[in-house]
Design a protein around this motif. Structure first.
Motif, PDB file in Angstrom:
ATOM      1  N   HIS A  46       0.805  -1.225   0.000  1.00 41.61           N
ATOM      2  CA  HIS A  46       0.000   0.000   0.000  1.00 41.61           C
ATOM      3  C   HIS A  46       0.834   1.270   0.000  1.00 41.61           C
ATOM      4  N   THR A  47       2.156   1.145  -0.062  1.00 35.53           N
ATOM      5  CA  THR A  47       3.014   2.326  -0.094  1.00 35.53           C
ATOM      6  C   THR A  47       3.662   2.530  -1.455  1.00 35.53           C
ATOM      7  N   ARG A  70      -9.269  -0.454   2.573  1.00 37.57           N
ATOM      8  CA  ARG A  70      -7.849  -0.284   2.267  1.00 37.57           C
ATOM      9  C   ARG A  70      -7.619  -0.080   0.769  1.00 37.57           C
ATOM     10  N   ASP A  73      -8.809   3.436  -0.323  1.00 38.56           N
ATOM     11  CA  ASP A  73      -7.811   4.448   0.039  1.00 38.56           C
ATOM     12  C   ASP A  73      -6.642   4.442  -0.951  1.00 38.56           C
ATOM     13  N   TYR A  74      -6.218   3.238  -1.359  1.00 43.44           N
ATOM     14  CA  TYR A  74      -5.111   3.116  -2.305  1.00 43.44           C
ATOM     15  C   TYR A  74      -5.477   3.742  -3.652  1.00 43.44           C
ATOM     16  N   LYS A  77      -5.431   7.426  -3.558  1.00 43.15           N
ATOM     17  CA  LYS A  77      -4.082   7.964  -3.395  1.00 43.15           C
ATOM     18  C   LYS A  77      -3.283   7.906  -4.688  1.00 43.15           C
ATOM     19  N   TYR A  78      -3.350   6.789  -5.401  1.00 42.18           N
ATOM     20  CA  TYR A  78      -2.479   6.588  -6.552  1.00 42.18           C
ATOM     21  C   TYR A  78      -3.194   6.636  -7.902  1.00 42.18           C
TER      22      TYR A  78
END
Length: 310
Positions: A46-47, A70, A73-74, A77-78
Motif C-alpha cells: 500500500h506504499t 484499504r 484508500d489506495y 491515493k495513486y
C-alpha cells in the motif's frame, strides 16, 4: 498522487500489477495472469504505486469491509486501475464501495476477460476515455468490446496453455451498431401524455423481449443498453428501486458485460447512483431526469403509431 510518489510504471518497460488474491493459490494464478498480459506482478504493497490492482474478493467474508476500505484508500491515493473479482451475492456491497471510474468488475472469477484489460485492449487510456466527464462517452466502442475481448483472450490463453486451444469457446456478445446520433444531448423539456402506462405496458414489452430467447440464441438479440433503460423506466413507473445486481439480470447479458454498460451510462449522465437510505453499503440505479423524459417522449411517439417497443 503525492508529490513524492513516482507515476505508476516509471522507469520500467512493463506495467506493474499488484496482486491480492486472498490465498497463496489464487495469488499465484493472478500473478500468472498479469505476466501473460505483459505486466510485472508484485505482492500488494500500500506504499508503492502500481498501474493495476488485481483484487479477488470472491472468497472474502469477515474481512471484506476492511479490504474494501484499504483498497479504496489506495485507489484514491495513486489513481490506479483496479480489476476486482466478485461473486454475484457480494456485488452490491463491492460496487457501492469502490470509487466510480477506476474499477472493472469481473463477476464469478471471469479470468479470461481480465487478460485483454491488462494487456491493453482497454488499458489506462481506454478507462480514461470511458470515464472522463469532459469528453463524450464512447458508447460505440462498447458495442465492439465483447468480440475484441474474446478474440484477445483466446490468443493469450493459447499462449499460456496450447492444450486449451480446442477448449476455449467464443463467449462474446455481438451487438448491433449504435445508430448515428443515437446519444445526442437531451432536450430541456418534455411533452408527455398524461397516462403513458395505459398506452403501453413496459413490463409486457420486457417479457416479449425475453420470449425471443425460447426460439433463438439469446446473444443474437443482445442489446443491454435498451434493456437497462426499459427496466429502469418500468421500475420508476412502479415506484420501485433497482439494485445493481437486479439491473445486471435485466440487461440479459453476462454480469461483467452488464456492469460495463451500467458504469459507462452512469458516467455519461444517463443513469444516476443513489445510496440506499436504509443500507449505506449499497446503491440503487435510476434514470436521470433527462433520460426519463426522453423515454417518456419515445414511448408516446411509438404509442401513437401502434408499434410495440420490443
Amino acid at each position: 498522487m503525492p508529490d513524492n510518489a513516482p507515476p505508476p510504471g516509471t522507469g520500467q518497460n512493463r506495467r506493474i500489477a499488484m496482486i491480492s488474491g486472498g490465498s497463496l493459490e489464487r495469488d499465484a494464478k493472478l500473478a500468472r495472469l498479469a505476466t501473460l498480459a505483459g505486466c510485472t506482478p508484485l505482492p500488494m504493497d500500500h506504499t508503492q504505486p502500481a498501474d493495476f490492482l488485481l483484487i479477488d474478493l470472491s472468497s472474502e467474508t469477515d474481512r471484506l469491509n476492511d479490504t474494501v476500505s484499504r483498497i479504496t484508500d489506495y485507489l484514491q491515493k495513486y489513481r490506479s486501475t483496479a480489476l476486482i473479482w466478485s461473486k454475484m451475492e457480494s456485488l452490491e456491497v463491492i460496487y457501492a464501495a469502490f470509487p466510480q471510474g477506476q474499477c472493472h468488475f469481473l463477476v464469478n472469477a471471469d479470468d479470461v476477460k481480465a487478460m485483454p484489460i491488462l494487456a491493453g485492449a482497454f488499458g489506462r487510456g481506454g478507462m480514461d476515455r470511458l470515464h472522463d466527464r469532459d469528453q463524450e462517452v464512447e458508447f460505440r466502442s462498447l458495442h465492439r468490446i465483447s468480440d475484441e475481448l474474446a478474440e484477445f483472450a483466446r490468443a493469450l490463453a493459447r499462449m499460456a496453455d496450447p492444450e486449451l486451444k480446442d477448449k476455449i469457446k467464443d463467449t462474446s456478445i455481438s451487438f448491433r451498431a449504435a445508430p448515428l446520433g443515437g446519444f445526442q444531448g437531451f432536450p430541456s423539456e418534455s411533452s408527455v401524455a398524461n397516462d403513458i402506462s395505459a398506452k403501453l405496458s413496459l413490463r409486457e414489452i420486457i417479457k416479449l423481449r425475453r420470449l425471443r430467447d425460447r426460439f433463438f440464441p439469446p446473444d443474437l438479440f443482445a442489446d443491454p443498453a435498451w434493456d437497462i433503460l426499459l427496466d429502469l423506466k418500468a421500475a420508476a413507473q412502479e415506484g420501485q428501486h433497482v439494485s445493481v445486481s437486479s439491473l445486471c439480470i435485466a440487461a440479459a447479458v453476462p454480469p461483467t458485460t452488464a456492469l460495463r454498460w451500467i458504469s459507462a451510462m452512469t458516467e455519461s449522465g444517463m443513469l444516476l447512483r443513489r445510496q440506499d437510505p436504509a443500507d449505506a453499503r449499497r446503491v440503487f440505479i435510476e434514470l436521470s431526469p433527462e433520460t426519463s423524459a426522453k423515454m417518456d417522449d419515445y414511448i408516446v411517439a411509438v404509442s401513437t403509431r401502434f408499434a410495440p417497443i420490443i
